[in-house]
Scaffold this motif. Sequence first.
Motif, PDB file in Angstrom:
ATOM      1  N   UNK A  48       0.718  -1.193  -0.087  1.00  0.00           N
ATOM      2  CA  UNK A  48      -0.093   0.070  -0.078  1.00  0.00           C
ATOM      3  C   UNK A  48       0.878   1.274   0.025  1.00  0.00           C
ATOM      4  N   UNK A  49       0.285   2.237   0.002  1.00  0.00           N
ATOM      5  CA  UNK A  49       1.071   3.754  -0.074  1.00  0.00           C
ATOM      6  C   UNK A  49       2.013   3.891   1.229  1.00  0.00           C
ATOM      7  N   UNK A  65       0.033  -6.031   1.065  1.00  0.00           N
ATOM      8  CA  UNK A  65      -1.640  -6.045   0.789  1.00  0.00           C
ATOM      9  C   UNK A  65      -2.068  -7.399   0.298  1.00  0.00           C
ATOM     10  N   UNK A  66      -2.968  -8.075   0.730  1.00  0.00           N
ATOM     11  CA  UNK A  66      -3.633  -9.157   0.272  1.00  0.00           C
ATOM     12  C   UNK A  66      -3.934  -8.985  -1.083  1.00  0.00           C
ATOM     13  N   UNK A  67      -3.577  -9.546  -2.137  1.00  0.00           N
ATOM     14  CA  UNK A  67      -4.020  -9.278  -3.440  1.00  0.00           C
ATOM     15  C   UNK A  67      -5.501  -9.373  -3.502  1.00  0.00           C
ATOM     16  N   UNK A  68      -6.125 -10.256  -2.905  1.00  0.00           N
ATOM     17  CA  UNK A  68      -7.524 -10.328  -3.457  1.00  0.00           C
ATOM     18  C   UNK A  68      -8.484  -9.232  -2.583  1.00  0.00           C
ATOM     19  N   UNK A  69      -7.785  -8.268  -1.809  1.00  0.00           N
ATOM     20  CA  UNK A  69      -8.565  -7.366  -1.180  1.00  0.00           C
ATOM     21  C   UNK A  69      -8.281  -5.783  -2.013  1.00  0.00           C
ATOM     22  N   UNK A  88      -3.983   4.854 -13.451  1.00  0.00           N
ATOM     23  CA  UNK A  88      -3.096   5.462 -12.599  1.00  0.00           C
ATOM     24  C   UNK A  88      -2.303   4.023 -11.862  1.00  0.00           C
ATOM     25  N   UNK A  89      -2.854   3.136 -11.547  1.00  0.00           N
ATOM     26  CA  UNK A  89      -2.085   2.063 -10.997  1.00  0.00           C
ATOM     27  C   UNK A  89      -1.229   1.538 -11.851  1.00  0.00           C
ATOM     28  N   UNK A  90      -1.328   1.368 -13.027  1.00  0.00           N
ATOM     29  CA  UNK A  90      -0.581   0.615 -14.030  1.00  0.00           C
ATOM     30  C   UNK A  90       0.516   1.752 -14.504  1.00  0.00           C
ATOM     31  N   UNK A  91       0.393   3.126 -14.371  1.00  0.00           N
ATOM     32  CA  UNK A  91       1.477   3.925 -14.500  1.00  0.00           C
ATOM     33  C   UNK A  91       2.344   3.751 -13.422  1.00  0.00           C
ATOM     34  N   UNK A  92       1.964   3.765 -12.095  1.00  0.00           N
ATOM     35  CA  UNK A  92       2.730   3.706 -11.063  1.00  0.00           C
ATOM     36  C   UNK A  92       3.696   2.145 -11.215  1.00  0.00           C
ATOM     37  N   UNK A  93       2.793   1.271 -11.428  1.00  0.00           N
ATOM     38  CA  UNK A  93       3.592  -0.145 -11.731  1.00  0.00           C
ATOM     39  C   UNK A  93       4.690   0.048 -12.895  1.00  0.00           C
ATOM     40  N   UNK A 109      12.822  -7.782  -9.025  1.00  0.00           N
ATOM     41  CA  UNK A 109      11.472  -6.861  -9.160  1.00  0.00           C
ATOM     42  C   UNK A 109      11.063  -6.364  -8.051  1.00  0.00           C
ATOM     43  N   UNK A 110      10.680  -5.027  -7.853  1.00  0.00           N
ATOM     44  CA  UNK A 110      10.088  -4.453  -6.682  1.00  0.00           C
ATOM     45  C   UNK A 110       8.628  -4.841  -6.551  1.00  0.00           C
ATOM     46  N   UNK A 111       7.992  -4.767  -5.308  1.00  0.00           N
ATOM     47  CA  UNK A 111       6.784  -4.924  -4.873  1.00  0.00           C
ATOM     48  C   UNK A 111       5.792  -3.885  -5.926  1.00  0.00           C
ATOM     49  N   UNK A 112       4.720  -4.243  -6.289  1.00  0.00           N
ATOM     50  CA  UNK A 112       3.957  -3.000  -6.871  1.00  0.00           C
ATOM     51  C   UNK A 112       2.901  -2.292  -5.731  1.00  0.00           C
ATOM     52  N   UNK A 113       2.810  -1.222  -6.044  1.00  0.00           N
ATOM     53  CA  UNK A 113       1.876  -0.511  -4.996  1.00  0.00           C
ATOM     54  C   UNK A 113       0.668  -0.205  -5.480  1.00  0.00           C
ATOM     55  N   UNK A 114      -0.158  -0.418  -4.533  1.00  0.00           N
ATOM     56  CA  UNK A 114      -1.612  -0.363  -4.567  1.00  0.00           C
ATOM     57  C   UNK A 114      -2.191   0.702  -3.826  1.00  0.00           C
ATOM     58  N   UNK A 115      -3.366   1.435  -4.199  1.00  0.00           N
ATOM     59  CA  UNK A 115      -3.802   2.454  -3.465  1.00  0.00           C
ATOM     60  C   UNK A 115      -5.532   2.025  -3.409  1.00  0.00           C
ATOM     61  N   UNK A 116      -6.061   2.117  -2.359  1.00  0.00           N
ATOM     62  CA  UNK A 116      -7.416   2.025  -2.224  1.00  0.00           C
ATOM     63  C   UNK A 116      -8.263   3.257  -2.782  1.00  0.00           C
TER      64      UNK A 116
END
Length: 157
Positions: free
Chosen positions: A79-80, A85-89, A132-137, A149-156
């Motif tokens: 997360x930020x 983060x659990x992927x399914x969440x 936005x998520x894809x651009x951050x990734x 490879x780094x972890x990918x960020x996700x934002x609620x």
Amino acid sequence: MTENRDAGASVRQFTAELVGAAMDGDYEDVADALGLLARAGSNRISGEIVAELAGRCASVVRARQPADPGAVFTVAVTDERARPVEVDRLPPGPLAALRALLADLGGDAESRDIQLELAARGEPDDVIGVVIHQLVWLVELSGSSAPTLPPLSCFAQ
């Protein structure tokens, strides 16, 4: 036929400019481009941009981590605050985009296409969230020089 090719070229050009702005940290241009995309209200165009970004993410991963056919890819998501983060969440759109990326990396074109369609559904704000998520990734994947490879960020949302 020519119309479709021109539209496809326009989407690729728009996506290339959007990615360039994100990679350069020109967030004002990114915001302007996302505003244009939101106002366009075209699910087809949004879907093509989501697909183009998924392909670009997969290309970066393949370039950094070449794999044999049949290789299995897994993803670490944070997360930020850089907490796991659990992927399914994840929200539905970014989750579908992540699944599309993994399907692409796994060579499963049918699953990739289904997940891309799911990622590009919804209201314009939902699709903008996916982009936005894809651009951050893409920035995260491209910006790291670590051997893994780094972890990918996700934002609620």
